[in-house]
Design an enzyme around this catalytic site. Structure first.
Site, PDB file in Angstrom:
ATOM      1  N   ASP A  33     -12.874  45.944 -11.966  1.00 16.13           N
ATOM      2  CA  ASP A  33     -11.921  45.029 -11.670  1.00 16.13           C
ATOM      3  C   ASP A  33     -11.340  44.384 -10.597  1.00 16.13           C
ATOM      4  O   ASP A  33     -10.722  44.088  -9.715  1.00 16.13           O
ATOM      5  CB  ASP A  33     -10.976  46.757 -10.937  1.00 16.13           C
ATOM      6  CG  ASP A  33     -12.178  46.842  -9.295  1.00 16.13           C
ATOM      7  OD1 ASP A  33     -12.751  46.297  -8.883  1.00 16.13           O
ATOM      8  OD2 ASP A  33     -10.941  47.581  -8.627  1.00 16.13           O
ATOM      9  N   GLU A  34     -11.969  43.118 -10.467  1.00 14.16           N
ATOM     10  CA  GLU A  34     -12.549  42.214  -9.875  1.00 14.16           C
ATOM     11  C   GLU A  34     -12.177  40.819 -10.549  1.00 14.16           C
ATOM     12  O   GLU A  34     -13.375  40.967 -10.974  1.00 14.16           O
ATOM     13  CB  GLU A  34     -12.458  42.781  -8.368  1.00 14.16           C
ATOM     14  CG  GLU A  34     -13.727  42.487  -8.290  1.00 14.16           C
ATOM     15  CD  GLU A  34     -14.744  43.497  -6.963  1.00 14.16           C
ATOM     16  OE1 GLU A  34     -13.920  44.479  -6.304  1.00 14.16           O
ATOM     17  OE2 GLU A  34     -15.236  41.849  -5.650  1.00 14.16           O
TER      18      GLU A  34
ATOM     19  N   ASP B   5      -8.329  41.962  -7.120  1.00 10.36           N
ATOM     20  CA  ASP B   5      -8.798  43.074  -6.845  1.00 10.36           C
ATOM     21  C   ASP B   5      -7.975  44.441  -7.306  1.00 10.36           C
ATOM     22  O   ASP B   5      -6.596  44.296  -6.629  1.00 10.36           O
ATOM     23  CB  ASP B   5      -9.664  43.519  -5.523  1.00 10.36           C
ATOM     24  CG  ASP B   5     -10.286  45.252  -5.712  1.00 10.36           C
ATOM     25  OD1 ASP B   5     -11.644  45.259  -6.583  1.00 10.36           O
ATOM     26  OD2 ASP B   5      -9.888  45.744  -5.875  1.00 10.36           O
TER      27      ASP B   5
HETATM   28  N1  DCP Z   1     -16.574  53.106  -8.330  1.00 12.51           N
HETATM   29  C1  DCP Z   1     -16.987  54.034  -8.253  1.00 12.51           C
HETATM   30  N2  DCP Z   1     -17.911  55.069  -7.092  1.00 12.51           N
HETATM   31  C2  DCP Z   1     -17.892  53.736  -5.951  1.00 12.51           C
HETATM   32  C3  DCP Z   1     -17.318  52.887  -5.768  1.00 12.51           C
HETATM   33  C4  DCP Z   1     -15.992  52.478  -6.725  1.00 12.51           C
HETATM   34  O1  DCP Z   1     -17.277  54.781  -9.483  1.00 12.51           O
HETATM   35  N3  DCP Z   1     -18.794  54.544  -4.785  1.00 12.51           N
HETATM   36  C5  DCP Z   1     -15.867  52.582  -8.963  1.00 12.51           C
HETATM   37  C6  DCP Z   1     -14.440  53.036  -8.984  1.00 12.51           C
HETATM   38  C7  DCP Z   1     -13.177  52.371  -8.337  1.00 12.51           C
HETATM   39  C8  DCP Z   1     -14.019  50.957  -9.286  1.00 12.51           C
HETATM   40  O2  DCP Z   1     -14.851  51.336  -9.089  1.00 12.51           O
HETATM   41  O3  DCP Z   1     -12.053  52.585  -9.350  1.00 12.51           O
HETATM   42  C9  DCP Z   1     -13.475  50.024  -8.399  1.00 12.51           C
HETATM   43  O4  DCP Z   1     -13.848  49.837  -6.883  1.00 12.51           O
HETATM   44  P1  DCP Z   1     -13.188  49.568  -5.979  1.00 12.51           P
HETATM   45  O5  DCP Z   1     -13.976  50.100  -5.079  1.00 12.51           O
HETATM   46  O6  DCP Z   1     -12.225  48.035  -6.008  1.00 12.51           O
HETATM   47  O7  DCP Z   1     -12.569  50.676  -5.367  1.00 12.51           O
HETATM   48  P2  DCP Z   1     -10.658  50.982  -6.039  1.00 12.51           P
HETATM   49  O8  DCP Z   1     -10.370  49.845  -7.103  1.00 12.51           O
HETATM   50  O9  DCP Z   1     -10.969  52.817  -7.137  1.00 12.51           O
HETATM   51  O10 DCP Z   1      -9.720  51.156  -4.826  1.00 12.51           O
HETATM   52  P3  DCP Z   1      -9.546  50.105  -3.743  1.00 12.51           P
HETATM   53  O11 DCP Z   1      -7.554  50.370  -3.579  1.00 12.51           O
HETATM   54  O12 DCP Z   1      -9.687  50.446  -2.752  1.00 12.51           O
HETATM   55  O13 DCP Z   1      -9.593  48.662  -4.578  1.00 12.51           O
HETATM   56 CA    CA Z   2     -10.372  48.006  -6.597  1.00 10.63          CA
HETATM   57 CA    CA Z   3     -12.995  46.524  -6.962  1.00  9.58          CA
END
Ligand code: DCP
Ligand code: CA
Ligand code: CA
Length: 369
Positions: free
Chosen positions: A110-111, A10
């Site tokens: 992203d995963e 991820d």
């Molecule tokens: N995303 C979004 N709204 C949310 C959750 C996520 O638009 N409520 C989008 C933005 C994130 C992407 O999806 O960058 C991937 O979500 P993740 O849950 O994997 O979160 P992140 O990658 O941002 O953070 P982490 O480092 O916790 O994985």
């Molecule tokens: Ca992520």
């Molecule tokens: Ca993710």
């Protein structure tokens, strides 16, 4: 069944990390990626933020004005989402990851899950080395960081990934699964939302360990057999769902020239039924279900006319395909006047046939808060 080695990779703070990638100077300050609704200057929600912003209490889903309040008097970058660009970065990430897997399944922008059982000869220690190598490649080739969870199945890999972020690497061997999951709050399990958690609390279940020990019969009575069984298995860290490549093909279609121009439904259906059977052979081979059926008629003046219908649920039934094809051609020819030269059938909205556990988890994913 042979012990599997499954990884979940991820990407860290993905959208915000992409923004840092194209403009590295911002990475020392809070970066907040926003979905601006446009109604007023600050209306909308936070999509994600980098870890600098998170240290001030900024969270995904938070109203933008609140994030601004948390970062009052601090030099921060508030940027609008640019999904097209994130998709491009995502595609590059997936290309780096894919080649390291025996089986690969992108599970979000992203995963991705990787089954690396053969690659690592089932050795978890080798999987750790492979994970480090992948992190390295992402770092040097794309300048991006990720967090990786490794376990004997998708469920454990997913929870392991969440355990250490950013730039984490968490490995849970089969014999460590119980010890790893037991103390966790039940809310960490996929499908346990706020309401379910409250219900479980009433039964005296707070941790995954307590859930695993709880009487199965009673769980079934409270949550129904399907969910009861799922909760029990999940609490034990049991999950048979395979890592499966998602179908990238979007539709299957066949088209054919009629023996003679016609607008006679029975005559047209002779050809159309053959096309349906050919398409059906393909989808059976590909183990695919379809949800949308479309027909096309190219008339004598060469103008194309299409009609389509989306079913309530996916199917692979030839009978359903034929029946709807007939209805669609019936509609098409009531609404046009000329004779057809060529006719075609298409199925789209495809999904891989899902069995047992898989069906259950996709159902849970839709339901969970
Ligand atoms: N995303 C979004 N709204 C949310 C959750 C996520 O638009 N409520 C989008 C933005 C994130 C992407 O999806 O960058 C991937 O979500 P993740 O849950 O994997 O979160 P992140 O990658 O941002 O953070 P982490 O480092 O916790 O994985
Ligand atoms: Ca992520
Ligand atoms: Ca993710």
């Amino acid at each position: 069944m042979q012990t599997r080695v499954v990884m979940l990779v991820d990407m860290d703070y993905f959208f915000a990390q992409c923004e840092e990638l194209r403009n590295p100077v911002i990475s020392v300050k809070p970066v907040v990626v926003c979905v601006f609704s446009g109604r007023s200057e600050d209306s909308g929600a936070v999509s994600t933020s980098n870890y600098v912003a998170r240290s001030y209490g900024v969270k995904s889903g938070m109203p933008i004005y609140l994030a601004k309040k948390k970062l009052e008097n601090i030099d921060a970058a508030f940027l609008p989402v640019d999904e097209k660009y994130y998709e491009e970065v995502s595609a590059k990430v997936m290309n780096v990851l894919r080649k390291h897997a025996d089986f690969f399944e992108q599970a979000g922008i992203d995963e991705a899950f990787l089954d690396v059982t053969q690659k690592t000869s089932g050795q978890f220690q080798e999987a750790r080395e492979l994970a480090s190598k992948m992190k390295n490649e992402l770092n040097t080739q794309l300048k991006l960081t990720c967090s990786i969870g490794i376990g004997p199945n998708k469920l454990v890999a997913k929870i392991a990934t969440d355990e250490r972020k950013p730039d984490g690497l968490t490995l849970i061997k089969p014999e460590q699964v119980q010890e790893f999951l037991s103390p966790m709050n039940v809310g960490r399990l996929l499908g346990v939302g706020t309401r379910t958690r409250e219900k479980m609390q009433c039964l005296g279940i707070n941790t995954v360990g307590e859930l695993a020990r709880y009487d199965t019969q009673e769980l079934n009575e409270v949550f129904g057999r399907t969910m009861g069984t799922y909760f029990h298995r999940a609490a034990l860290g049991v999950d048979d769902e395979p890592v499966e490549e998602r179908s990238e093909i979007e539709s299957f279609s066949r088209i054919s020239t009629l023996k003679q121009d016609s607008r006679d439904l029975n005559f047209i259906m002779e050809t159309a039924e053959r096309l349906c059977s050919e398409i059906h052979d393909t989808i059976v081979n590909e183990k695919t279900n379809f949800k949308t059926i479309g027909v096309i008629a190219i008339l004598k003046d060469l103008s194309p006319h299409t009609r389509s219908k989306t079913l309530e649920s996916p199917t692979d039934s030839l009978e359903v395909l034929k029946k709807n094809t007939k209805k669609l051609f019936e509609k098409l020819f009531t609404e046009t006047e000329d004779e057809a030269r060529r006719v075609g059938v298409r199925v789209s909205n495809l999904s891989k046939e899902q069995k047992g556990q898989k069906q259950l988890t996709s159902f849970i994913q839709k339901r969970s808060d």
